[in-house]
Design a protein around this motif. Sequence first.
Motif, mmCIF file in Angstrom:
data_model
loop_
_atom_site.group_PDB
_atom_site.id
_atom_site.type_symbol
_atom_site.label_atom_id
_atom_site.label_comp_id
_atom_site.label_asym_id
_atom_site.label_seq_id
_atom_site.Cartn_x
_atom_site.Cartn_y
_atom_site.Cartn_z
ATOM 1 N N SER A 5 1.223 -1.538 0.313
ATOM 2 C CA SER A 5 -0.214 -0.272 0.580
ATOM 3 C C SER A 5 0.819 1.347 -0.134
ATOM 4 N N ILE A 6 2.039 1.165 -0.065
ATOM 5 C CA ILE A 6 2.657 2.038 -0.240
ATOM 6 C C ILE A 6 3.758 2.526 -1.602
ATOM 7 N N ASP A 7 3.218 3.671 -2.139
ATOM 8 C CA ASP A 7 3.965 4.572 -2.692
ATOM 9 C C ASP A 7 5.196 5.189 -3.306
ATOM 10 N N ILE A 8 6.076 4.804 -4.225
ATOM 11 C CA ILE A 8 7.430 5.393 -4.181
ATOM 12 C C ILE A 8 7.473 5.994 -5.038
ATOM 13 N N SER A 9 8.339 7.560 -5.174
ATOM 14 C CA SER A 9 8.176 8.234 -6.341
ATOM 15 C C SER A 9 9.335 9.518 -5.798
ATOM 16 N N VAL A 10 10.286 9.942 -6.763
ATOM 17 C CA VAL A 10 11.728 10.008 -6.425
ATOM 18 C C VAL A 10 11.119 11.376 -7.578
ATOM 19 N N VAL A 11 11.451 12.257 -6.643
ATOM 20 C CA VAL A 11 10.844 14.417 -7.270
ATOM 21 C C VAL A 11 12.101 14.760 -6.759
ATOM 22 N N PRO A 12 12.241 15.833 -7.289
ATOM 23 C CA PRO A 12 13.521 17.009 -7.518
ATOM 24 C C PRO A 12 13.399 17.600 -5.808
ATOM 25 N N TYR A 13 14.696 18.038 -5.247
ATOM 26 C CA TYR A 13 14.273 18.328 -3.723
ATOM 27 C C TYR A 13 13.199 19.707 -4.365
ATOM 28 N N ALA A 14 13.633 20.429 -5.490
ATOM 29 C CA ALA A 14 12.901 21.839 -4.830
ATOM 30 C C ALA A 14 11.653 22.275 -5.202
ATOM 31 N N SER A 15 11.183 20.786 -5.751
ATOM 32 C CA SER A 15 9.586 20.571 -5.290
ATOM 33 C C SER A 15 8.958 20.198 -3.896
ATOM 34 N N CYS A 16 10.129 20.374 -3.216
ATOM 35 C CA CYS A 16 9.185 19.180 -1.411
ATOM 36 C C CYS A 16 10.189 20.463 -0.777
ATOM 37 N N ALA A 17 10.705 21.221 -0.833
ATOM 38 C CA ALA A 17 12.014 21.700 -0.179
ATOM 39 C C ALA A 17 11.067 21.959 1.873
ATOM 40 N N ALA A 18 10.114 22.485 1.680
ATOM 41 C CA ALA A 18 9.130 22.604 2.445
ATOM 42 C C ALA A 18 8.762 20.945 3.208
ATOM 43 N N GLU A 19 8.128 20.586 2.990
ATOM 44 C CA GLU A 19 7.874 18.879 3.320
ATOM 45 C C GLU A 19 9.274 18.111 3.762
ATOM 46 N N VAL A 20 10.663 18.352 2.999
ATOM 47 C CA VAL A 20 11.586 17.787 3.350
ATOM 48 C C VAL A 20 12.483 17.914 4.800
ATOM 49 N N MET A 21 12.146 19.628 4.455
ATOM 50 C CA MET A 21 12.958 19.678 6.637
ATOM 51 C C MET A 21 12.144 19.283 7.411
ATOM 52 N N ALA A 22 10.210 19.443 7.535
ATOM 53 C CA ALA A 22 9.560 19.472 8.042
ATOM 54 C C ALA A 22 9.562 17.562 8.328
ATOM 55 N N PHE A 23 9.697 16.999 7.734
ATOM 56 C CA PHE A 23 9.911 15.183 7.764
ATOM 57 C C PHE A 23 11.299 15.324 8.792
ATOM 58 N N ARG A 24 12.383 15.892 7.460
ATOM 59 C CA ARG A 24 13.450 15.296 8.521
ATOM 60 C C ARG A 24 13.785 15.631 10.288
ATOM 61 N N ASN A 25 12.949 16.996 10.602
ATOM 62 C CA ASN A 25 13.221 17.878 11.766
ATOM 63 C C ASN A 25 12.217 16.727 12.252
ATOM 64 N N ASN A 27 12.117 13.540 12.244
ATOM 65 C CA ASN A 27 12.925 12.246 12.444
ATOM 66 C C ASN A 27 14.820 12.460 12.975
ATOM 67 N N ARG A 28 15.145 13.151 13.187
ATOM 68 C CA ARG A 28 16.107 13.715 13.765
ATOM 69 C C ARG A 28 16.076 14.442 15.008
ATOM 70 N N PRO A 29 17.135 14.205 16.461
ATOM 71 C CA PRO A 29 16.906 14.773 17.845
ATOM 72 C C PRO A 29 17.793 16.312 17.040
ATOM 73 N N VAL A 30 18.481 16.549 15.997
ATOM 74 C CA VAL A 30 18.970 17.981 16.084
ATOM 75 C C VAL A 30 18.206 18.407 15.201
ATOM 76 N N GLN A 31 17.563 19.716 15.400
ATOM 77 C CA GLN A 31 16.433 20.381 14.069
ATOM 78 C C GLN A 31 17.522 21.502 13.529
ATOM 79 N N ARG A 32 17.146 21.228 12.181
ATOM 80 C CA ARG A 32 17.957 22.171 11.773
ATOM 81 C C ARG A 32 17.227 23.341 10.618
ATOM 82 N N ASP A 33 17.747 24.628 10.405
ATOM 83 C CA ASP A 33 16.727 25.537 10.202
ATOM 84 C C ASP A 33 16.921 26.234 8.236
ATOM 85 N N ALA A 34 15.567 26.392 7.750
ATOM 86 C CA ALA A 34 16.027 26.360 6.188
ATOM 87 C C ALA A 34 18.167 26.689 5.492
#
Length: 341
Positions: A5-25, A27-34
């Motif tokens: 039931s999992i869909d896999i996709s590969v997209v350019p970072y520029a199309s999802c930058a805000a979501e990348v930051m939110a998902f990474r932060n 799931n990681r103990p060290v928070q990173r800013d924009a």
Amino acid sequence: MSGDSIDISVVPYASCAAEVMAFRNANRPVQRDAGYFHWRYEARPCRAPAQIVWARNERGEAVGAASLIPREFFVLDRVEPVGLVGDISVLPAARGRGVAERMLRALREAPAVRVLGGTIVLPNAQVSGALARAGWQPCRSMPRWARVLDYRVPLQRRLGAAGTAVGALANLLTRPWAPRRPADGFEGSWRPTAQFDARFDDLWQRVHKSGAIVAVRDRLNLAWRFTAYPGHRYELFELTTAGRLVAYAATRMDGRAVLVSDFLAEDRSAARALATHLLHAVRERKVGADVQVRSGPDDISAGGWRDAGFRRRVDEQAVMVSDGRLTPDAVWHLSAADKDV
């Protein structure tokens, strides 16, 4: 939740930058800013765009992600982009269902990735199996080399309060073998440096690279990696002889350890001089209990650390590669700074 039931996709970072930051932060103990994400993904001196592989459930929610960030490498005979894989994350509810393997397989097969000179990952043990099943091959390892300067610190960890006295005695007994500046006829000038200039381009061009695999270490790439890095501060050192730059090192502190994050030397003699000058400076400044560096024993300018009394530790960083012209038979040059940041 099933893996099907999992869909896999590969997209350019520029199309999802805000979501990348939110998902990474999330799931990681060290928070990173924009600013950090802009530096890491978009400010690199490499035109090939970064890619993100997503795993989403039936509601479109991200349950896994991984990054592929191209960097310029010299590969055997020319400079070309090579993708560094990192930030491989799967939410706990989706683990054990092959999601990581599916993401990594999709990443290998993506058109934007297949035009690169290859992909490299320096994995932790948790993802090594998924990488192997998705087609990455073990290539080599990066051992850790260390030289102890103050035995009180490691012996305190092992023996408690008694370690202070035992360590002081060990320091006294080993003082005759304390690091000294090179005395083998190498005439050089050692000093801290604040910036990368044209001399670093000249060193990069002089280093023998034919048949080697090494990330580009010209002044543009070095300035991006070390002076523009929006995280911890690096100390930079240079070694010159007859007015010519022959080696450099980028270091940082980790507790009482001085970590050599990156280095390059024009030959083994310059590498040994670099190592001994650094050891001498650390001892004189009393800033660290030991000095550590990760480097393969056959890297293009690595032998000097062993010559300067560094000893190989048991822990090694694995290196895995996929596709392209990345071959284990080449002479490699990797450092801790080449690991995904």
